[in-house]
Design a protein around this motif. Structure first.
Motif, short mmCIF file in Angstrom:
data_model
loop_
_atom_site.label_atom_id
_atom_site.label_comp_id
_atom_site.label_asym_id
_atom_site.label_seq_id
_atom_site.Cartn_x
_atom_site.Cartn_y
_atom_site.Cartn_z
N LEU A 111 0.75 -0.70 0.25
CA LEU A 111 -0.44 -0.14 0.14
C LEU A 111 0.99 0.83 -0.22
O LEU A 111 0.68 1.94 -1.11
CB LEU A 111 -0.90 0.14 1.43
CG LEU A 111 -1.75 1.66 1.28
CD1 LEU A 111 -3.07 1.30 0.20
CD2 LEU A 111 -1.90 1.32 2.74
N PHE A 112 1.71 1.12 0.89
CA PHE A 112 3.09 2.29 0.80
C PHE A 112 3.36 2.59 -0.26
O PHE A 112 3.31 3.84 -1.09
CB PHE A 112 3.36 2.01 2.44
CG PHE A 112 3.38 2.61 3.98
CD1 PHE A 112 1.80 3.01 3.56
CD2 PHE A 112 3.68 2.26 4.51
CE1 PHE A 112 1.33 2.78 4.85
CE2 PHE A 112 3.13 2.19 5.66
CZ PHE A 112 1.94 2.21 5.89
N ASP A 113 4.21 1.25 -1.47
CA ASP A 113 4.52 1.69 -2.22
C ASP A 113 4.07 2.26 -3.19
O ASP A 113 4.37 2.99 -4.22
CB ASP A 113 5.43 0.40 -2.73
CG ASP A 113 6.25 0.17 -2.34
OD1 ASP A 113 7.01 0.72 -1.71
OD2 ASP A 113 7.00 -1.50 -2.12
N ALA A 114 2.52 1.86 -4.05
CA ALA A 114 1.15 2.28 -4.68
C ALA A 114 1.20 3.82 -3.82
O ALA A 114 0.85 4.59 -4.93
CB ALA A 114 0.40 1.30 -4.34
N CYS A 115 1.14 4.24 -2.63
CA CYS A 115 0.84 5.88 -2.84
C CYS A 115 2.61 7.18 -2.76
O CYS A 115 1.99 7.64 -3.00
CB CYS A 115 1.44 5.80 -1.10
SG CYS A 115 -0.45 5.35 0.02
N GLY A 116 3.48 5.91 -3.69
CA GLY A 116 4.73 6.73 -3.71
C GLY A 116 4.50 7.06 -5.46
O GLY A 116 5.60 7.65 -5.54
N TYR A 117 3.05 6.05 -6.49
CA TYR A 117 3.12 6.48 -7.40
C TYR A 117 2.25 7.44 -7.60
O TYR A 117 2.53 8.00 -8.32
CB TYR A 117 2.63 4.43 -8.02
CG TYR A 117 4.02 3.99 -7.57
CD1 TYR A 117 5.01 3.80 -7.78
CD2 TYR A 117 2.94 2.66 -7.43
CE1 TYR A 117 6.23 2.78 -7.82
CE2 TYR A 117 4.14 1.77 -7.71
CZ TYR A 117 5.66 1.41 -7.82
OH TYR A 117 6.63 0.72 -7.41
N ILE A 118 1.98 7.77 -6.75
CA ILE A 118 0.96 8.79 -6.54
C ILE A 118 1.70 10.51 -7.81
O ILE A 118 0.85 11.10 -8.82
CB ILE A 118 0.44 9.26 -5.68
CG1 ILE A 118 -1.01 8.22 -5.05
CG2 ILE A 118 -0.31 10.57 -5.97
CD1 ILE A 118 -1.07 8.74 -3.58
N SER A 119 2.94 10.00 -7.61
CA SER A 119 3.90 11.34 -7.86
C SER A 119 4.56 11.44 -9.16
O SER A 119 4.19 12.15 -9.67
CB SER A 119 5.21 11.31 -7.02
OG SER A 119 6.06 10.32 -7.34
N PHE A 120 3.68 9.84 -9.12
CA PHE A 120 3.99 10.36 -11.33
C PHE A 120 3.18 11.00 -11.70
O PHE A 120 2.82 11.25 -13.10
CB PHE A 120 3.53 9.02 -11.68
CG PHE A 120 4.87 7.68 -11.85
CD1 PHE A 120 6.15 8.54 -12.26
CD2 PHE A 120 4.56 6.71 -10.85
CE1 PHE A 120 7.87 7.58 -12.12
CE2 PHE A 120 6.03 6.07 -10.72
CZ PHE A 120 7.25 6.67 -11.38
N ILE A 121 1.77 10.94 -11.10
CA ILE A 121 0.27 12.06 -11.69
C ILE A 121 0.46 13.03 -11.11
O ILE A 121 -0.03 14.09 -11.76
CB ILE A 121 -0.98 11.01 -11.02
CG1 ILE A 121 -0.86 9.72 -11.85
CG2 ILE A 121 -2.24 11.75 -11.50
CD1 ILE A 121 -2.05 8.80 -10.94
N PHE A 122 0.81 13.37 -9.66
CA PHE A 122 0.98 14.83 -8.74
C PHE A 122 2.67 14.87 -8.29
O PHE A 122 2.11 14.42 -7.62
CB PHE A 122 -0.42 14.95 -8.05
CG PHE A 122 -0.77 16.16 -7.66
CD1 PHE A 122 -0.75 17.24 -8.07
CD2 PHE A 122 0.02 15.97 -6.12
CE1 PHE A 122 -1.28 18.14 -7.41
CE2 PHE A 122 0.15 17.66 -5.68
CZ PHE A 122 -0.95 18.42 -6.17
N PRO A 123 2.82 14.98 -8.78
CA PRO A 123 4.71 15.27 -8.90
C PRO A 123 4.86 16.15 -7.66
O PRO A 123 5.38 15.51 -6.67
CB PRO A 123 5.25 16.10 -9.75
CG PRO A 123 4.14 15.96 -11.04
CD PRO A 123 3.12 15.65 -10.95
N PRO A 124 4.21 16.47 -6.54
CA PRO A 124 3.99 17.90 -6.08
C PRO A 124 4.06 16.91 -4.65
O PRO A 124 4.64 17.22 -3.22
CB PRO A 124 3.10 19.24 -6.08
CG PRO A 124 3.17 19.43 -7.36
CD PRO A 124 3.41 17.73 -7.85
N PHE A 125 3.40 15.68 -4.34
CA PHE A 125 3.29 14.96 -3.39
C PHE A 125 4.39 14.37 -3.07
O PHE A 125 4.08 13.97 -1.87
CB PHE A 125 2.16 13.87 -4.80
CG PHE A 125 1.61 12.72 -3.34
CD1 PHE A 125 0.87 13.10 -2.28
CD2 PHE A 125 2.82 11.46 -3.09
CE1 PHE A 125 0.88 12.37 -1.17
CE2 PHE A 125 1.88 10.79 -2.39
CZ PHE A 125 1.12 11.03 -1.27
#
Length: 98
Positions: free
Chosen positions: A17-31
């Motif tokens: 789950l935490f690794d998946a959260c890291g992929y959010i930055s591909f869509i929203f880089p400021p994350f």
């Protein structure tokens, strides 16, 4: 929050789950500005001691540096801890009293 006491299967699920959260930055880089320190903190909560601190530093760097987000740091740490680690756990001793 005490993540260190989770079973190894639950740690794997939480890590995925935490690794998946890291992929959010591909869509929203400021994350990454929020996720890099958060992932380091969560890593120290999942894994105690020196190896948890080292993994937290790696996780922070991996999330902070652009284009390294693809590395599943939490999953790799789980594999290191539960599959590849040579650290032996004490065996239970059964004493038969008859």
């Amino acid at each position: 929050m005490n993540l260190q006491n989770l079973s190894k299967n639950k740690k794997l699920l939480v890590g995925l789950l935490f690794d998946a959260c890291g992929y959010i930055s591909f869509i929203f880089p400021p994350f990454d500005f929020v996720w890099a320190p958060a992932s380091a903190w969560l890593m120290t909560k999942l894994y105690k001691g020196k190896k948890g601190k080292i993994a937290a530093a790696v996780s922070f760097i991996e999330e902070a540096v652009p284009f390294l987000d693809i590395i599943p740091t939490f999953t790799l740490m789980w594999l290191y801890t539960f599959v590849f680690s040579s650290e032996k756990k004490p065996k239970e001793t059964i004493i038969d009293i008859n």
